[in-house]
Design a protein around this motif. Structure first.
Motif, PDB file in Angstrom:
ATOM      1  N   LEU A   9       2.795   7.749  -5.355  1.00 51.79           N
ATOM      2  CA  LEU A   9       3.730   6.811  -4.733  1.00 51.79           C
ATOM      3  C   LEU A   9       3.009   5.863  -3.775  1.00 51.79           C
ATOM      4  CD1 LEU A   9       6.768   9.178  -4.057  1.00 51.79           C
ATOM      5  CD2 LEU A   9       6.518   7.475  -5.880  1.00 51.79           C
ATOM      6  N   THR A  67       6.826  10.154 -12.312  1.00 52.45           N
ATOM      7  CA  THR A  67       6.051   9.179 -11.540  1.00 52.45           C
ATOM      8  C   THR A  67       4.781   8.793 -12.282  1.00 52.45           C
ATOM      9  OG1 THR A  67       4.806  10.846 -10.270  1.00 52.45           O
ATOM     10  CG2 THR A  67       6.924  10.123  -9.365  1.00 52.45           C
ATOM     11  N   HIS A 123       3.966   5.007 -13.020  1.00 51.65           N
ATOM     12  CA  HIS A 123       2.713   4.622 -12.384  1.00 51.65           C
ATOM     13  C   HIS A 123       1.703   4.144 -13.422  1.00 51.65           C
ATOM     14  CE1 HIS A 123      -1.141   5.160 -10.243  1.00 51.65           C
ATOM     15  NE2 HIS A 123      -0.450   5.100  -9.127  1.00 51.65           N
ATOM     16  N   TRP A 139       1.073   3.397  -5.981  1.00 51.29           N
ATOM     17  CA  TRP A 139       2.032   2.522  -6.663  1.00 51.29           C
ATOM     18  C   TRP A 139       2.552   1.461  -5.707  1.00 51.29           C
ATOM     19  CZ3 TRP A 139       7.224   2.197  -5.133  1.00 51.29           C
ATOM     20  CH2 TRP A 139       8.011   1.359  -5.906  1.00 51.29           C
ATOM     21  N   TYR A 140       2.850   1.838  -4.478  1.00 52.79           N
ATOM     22  CA  TYR A 140       3.378   0.895  -3.492  1.00 52.79           C
ATOM     23  C   TYR A 140       2.404  -0.261  -3.271  1.00 52.79           C
ATOM     24  CZ  TYR A 140       5.193  -1.014   0.864  1.00 52.79           C
ATOM     25  OH  TYR A 140       5.674  -1.869   1.830  1.00 52.79           O
ATOM     26  N   THR A 166       2.822  12.433  -4.021  1.00 52.83           N
ATOM     27  CA  THR A 166       2.703  11.603  -2.825  1.00 52.83           C
ATOM     28  C   THR A 166       1.649  10.525  -3.001  1.00 52.83           C
ATOM     29  OG1 THR A 166       3.354  13.491  -1.445  1.00 52.83           O
ATOM     30  CG2 THR A 166       2.283  11.641  -0.337  1.00 52.83           C
TER      31      THR A 166
END
Length: 335
Positions: A96, A21, A25, A99-100, A93
């Motif tokens: 993510l 990630t 990222h 990144w979203y 977590t």
């Protein structure tokens, strides 16, 4: 298998997920400017960044030792491996979430925040606050300021040196130069970010009783961490690439080259000289802001920059809180 071995494997698996990630990222760190100025096509840029990350990881031993031995103290045993597991889950977590929303937050500070948050309530664990301040918090403040200031100065110098040049020829020349600066940036990212995962893996091996020295990095840890970071980078993190490459300022090849050259220099100095685990995200983003400010202050979209700064400030405590909550959930599994 023994409980210690199962716990160590669990920590290594989530550490590799974090590494992956981290790659997608932070792919923007190395290539956003080159892609936005069309110096490189997206897939060529990602492939070059992946190779650079893989190479750079093998020069990050100093940073890995700081992460593995300098930030928290944990007693050996299965319980402490639960702390590391929760810390990495907290970092994943937060990666993510940011990144979203396309926010270039720091994967490094997410990991450090996770370590602190999970360790605070662990039996026998302690946070080395002096090293946290010296190696994490002070660089967290200084590296963006240095990146912005150097970006401004280097861009002013380039504008003066090439003030009589023809814009078309200059843009073509700087597109070629960006190939080198993007490669340097990706190697610097590998030095910093793969090394942080290596530090966690070595700490897990030591805590589980499978290593006698938490500063020694086995060769397989180099290769595994480097490969996962490279794979994640090649997968790309297009939401953040768009933010860095287009939403802060409208980059041209000279600005892209200046930002990458400055950011990679800061990363190299900290990794090879100070062994300080700084944020590649903070460094390149602030360098872009500094370069953009040479046009005029209004050239920087400060509303976007403000959202990024908010993400920077909240990363450490947010990841710490997530890791703390995760620890209370998973602690019975590591009892």
């Amino acid at each position: 298998m023994s409980p210690e071995l199962i716990a160590v494997i669990a920590v290594i698996v989530v550490a590799m997920v974090f590494d992956y990630t981290n790659g997608f990222h932070d792919a923007a760190n190395a290539i956003a400017t080159s892609v936005s100025t069309r110096a490189l096509t997206p897939r060529v840029a990602l492939a070059m960044a992946a190779v650079g990350n893989f190479v750079g990881a093998h020069f990050g031993a100093g940073v890995a030792k700081t992460v593995g031995d300098g930030l928290v103290h944990l007693p050996t045993g299965v319980e402490s491996l639960g702390v590391l597991f929760a810390a990495v889950i907290g970092a994943i977590t937060w990666n993510l979430i940011t990144w979203y929303f396309g926010l270039p937050s720091s994967s490094s500070h997410a990991l450090f925040g996770g370590l602190v948050g999970a360790t605070l309530f662990a039996a026998g664990g302690s946070v080395q606050w002096g090293n946290i301040v010296e190696k994490v918090l002070i660089p967290m403040v200084l590296s963006p300021l240095v990146g912005a200031a150097l970006g401004f100065v280097v861009m002013i110098a380039l504008l003066w040196l090439f003030r009589k040049g023809q814009p078309g020829k200059l843009n073509r020349g700087f597109r070629w130069a960006q190939t080198a600066s993007a490669a340097a940036m990706s190697v610097g990212h590998g030095m910093q970010d793969a090394a942080k995962t290596m530090g966690i893996v070595v700490l897990a091996l030591y805590t589980g009783g499978f290593a006698d020295d938490k500063t020694h990095i086995p060769e397989w840890v180099f290769w595994t961490s480097a490969a996962m970071l490279a794979a994640g980078t090649y997968a790309g993190g297009w939401r953040i690439i768009r933010t860095l490459g287009r939403k802060i300022i409208d980059l041209r090849p000279p600005e892209g080259f200046a930002a990458e050259a400055v950011a990679s220099s800061v990363l190299y100095f900290n990794a090879l000289v100070l062994h300080a685990p700084i944020s590649t995200t903070h460094t390149i983003t602030s360098a872009i802001m500094g370069v953009g400010a040479t046009k005029r202050l209004s050239a920087v979209r400060w509303n976007v920059a403000g959202n990024i700064v908010i993400a920077w400030v909240t990363t450490f405590p947010a990841a710490a809180l997530i890791a703390c909550l995760t620890y209370f959930v998973v602690a019975p599994l590591f009892g």
